[in-house]
Design a protein around this motif. Sequence first.
Motif, PDB file in Angstrom:
ATOM      1  N   ARG A  23      -6.795  -0.825   1.990  1.00 10.25           N
ATOM      2  CA  ARG A  23      -5.969   0.055   2.826  1.00 10.25           C
ATOM      3  C   ARG A  23      -4.533   0.086   2.320  1.00 10.25           C
ATOM      4  O   ARG A  23      -3.917   1.149   2.208  1.00 10.25           O
ATOM      5  N   SER A  24      -3.971  -1.069   1.999  1.00 16.04           N
ATOM      6  CA  SER A  24      -2.598  -1.149   1.498  1.00 16.04           C
ATOM      7  C   SER A  24      -2.441  -0.400   0.180  1.00 16.04           C
ATOM      8  O   SER A  24      -1.464   0.313  -0.033  1.00 16.04           O
ATOM      9  N   ASP A  25      -3.408  -0.560  -0.702  1.00 22.62           N
ATOM     10  CA  ASP A  25      -3.367   0.133  -1.992  1.00 22.62           C
ATOM     11  C   ASP A  25      -3.408   1.643  -1.803  1.00 22.62           C
ATOM     12  O   ASP A  25      -2.666   2.387  -2.449  1.00 22.62           O
ATOM     13  N   TYR A  26      -4.260   2.103  -0.905  1.00 19.30           N
ATOM     14  CA  TYR A  26      -4.366   3.534  -0.626  1.00 19.30           C
ATOM     15  C   TYR A  26      -3.050   4.065  -0.048  1.00 19.30           C
ATOM     16  O   TYR A  26      -2.543   5.102  -0.481  1.00 19.30           O
ATOM     17  N   GLN A  27      -2.482   3.349   0.896  1.00 19.07           N
ATOM     18  CA  GLN A  27      -1.230   3.783   1.506  1.00 19.07           C
ATOM     19  C   GLN A  27      -0.103   3.814   0.483  1.00 19.07           C
ATOM     20  O   GLN A  27       0.731   4.719   0.496  1.00 19.07           O
ATOM     21  N   ALA A  28      -0.072   2.849  -0.414  1.00 17.99           N
ATOM     22  CA  ALA A  28       0.969   2.809  -1.436  1.00 17.99           C
ATOM     23  C   ALA A  28       0.886   4.026  -2.347  1.00 17.99           C
ATOM     24  O   ALA A  28       1.900   4.525  -2.820  1.00 17.99           O
ATOM     25  N   ARG A  29      -0.316   4.519  -2.581  1.00 21.93           N
ATOM     26  CA  ARG A  29      -0.491   5.689  -3.456  1.00 21.93           C
ATOM     27  C   ARG A  29      -0.210   7.000  -2.743  1.00 21.93           C
ATOM     28  O   ARG A  29       0.069   8.001  -3.390  1.00 21.93           O
ATOM     29  N   THR A  30      -0.293   7.025  -1.428  1.00 24.88           N
ATOM     30  CA  THR A  30      -0.231   8.297  -0.708  1.00 24.88           C
ATOM     31  C   THR A  30       0.917   8.427   0.288  1.00 24.88           C
ATOM     32  O   THR A  30       1.113   9.502   0.836  1.00 24.88           O
ATOM     33  N   ASN A  31       1.684   7.376   0.496  1.00 25.38           N
ATOM     34  CA  ASN A  31       2.680   7.398   1.552  1.00 25.38           C
ATOM     35  C   ASN A  31       3.980   6.744   1.076  1.00 25.38           C
ATOM     36  O   ASN A  31       4.022   5.548   0.833  1.00 25.38           O
ATOM     37  N   GLY A  32       5.051   7.540   0.950  1.00 18.47           N
ATOM     38  CA  GLY A  32       6.337   7.010   0.494  1.00 18.47           C
ATOM     39  C   GLY A  32       6.879   5.919   1.388  1.00 18.47           C
ATOM     40  O   GLY A  32       7.475   4.951   0.917  1.00 18.47           O
ATOM     41  N   SER A  33       6.687   6.048   2.695  1.00 13.55           N
ATOM     42  CA  SER A  33       7.164   5.020   3.621  1.00 13.55           C
ATOM     43  C   SER A  33       6.441   3.700   3.385  1.00 13.55           C
ATOM     44  O   SER A  33       7.044   2.633   3.452  1.00 13.55           O
TER      45      SER A  33
END
Length: 109
Positions: A23-33
């Motif tokens: 989940r963290s990896d996905y968010q890092a790739r898709t979410n600037g915040s």
Amino acid sequence: PISNNGKNHDSGDDNRFCSFQCRSDYQARTNGSAVRRQLFELEHGRCSLCNFDAHTFFQRFKVLKASERRKAIEKTPLRSLSWKQKQALIEKPTEGAMWQADHITPVAE
């Protein structure tokens, strides 16, 4: 998002991911915040290249008047930001905008 043979692993409130790390990896790739949040957790708002402490600077900056903010920016590595970025910081300072992960070399480069 990853699943294992159509079955999601236990990941708390978001069943699209097989693990917290996924989940963290996905968010890092898709979410600037999310990227800024992860960098803050690692570096605590301090640039690892120039040692600029954006977190502490923001705490002081947000209480300044607009005319003082402009002068304050020019004394920091943030002076290299575009006029538009600086103007946004002066008009409506937010820590996320203050802490530019790319204040030395833009991420796009």
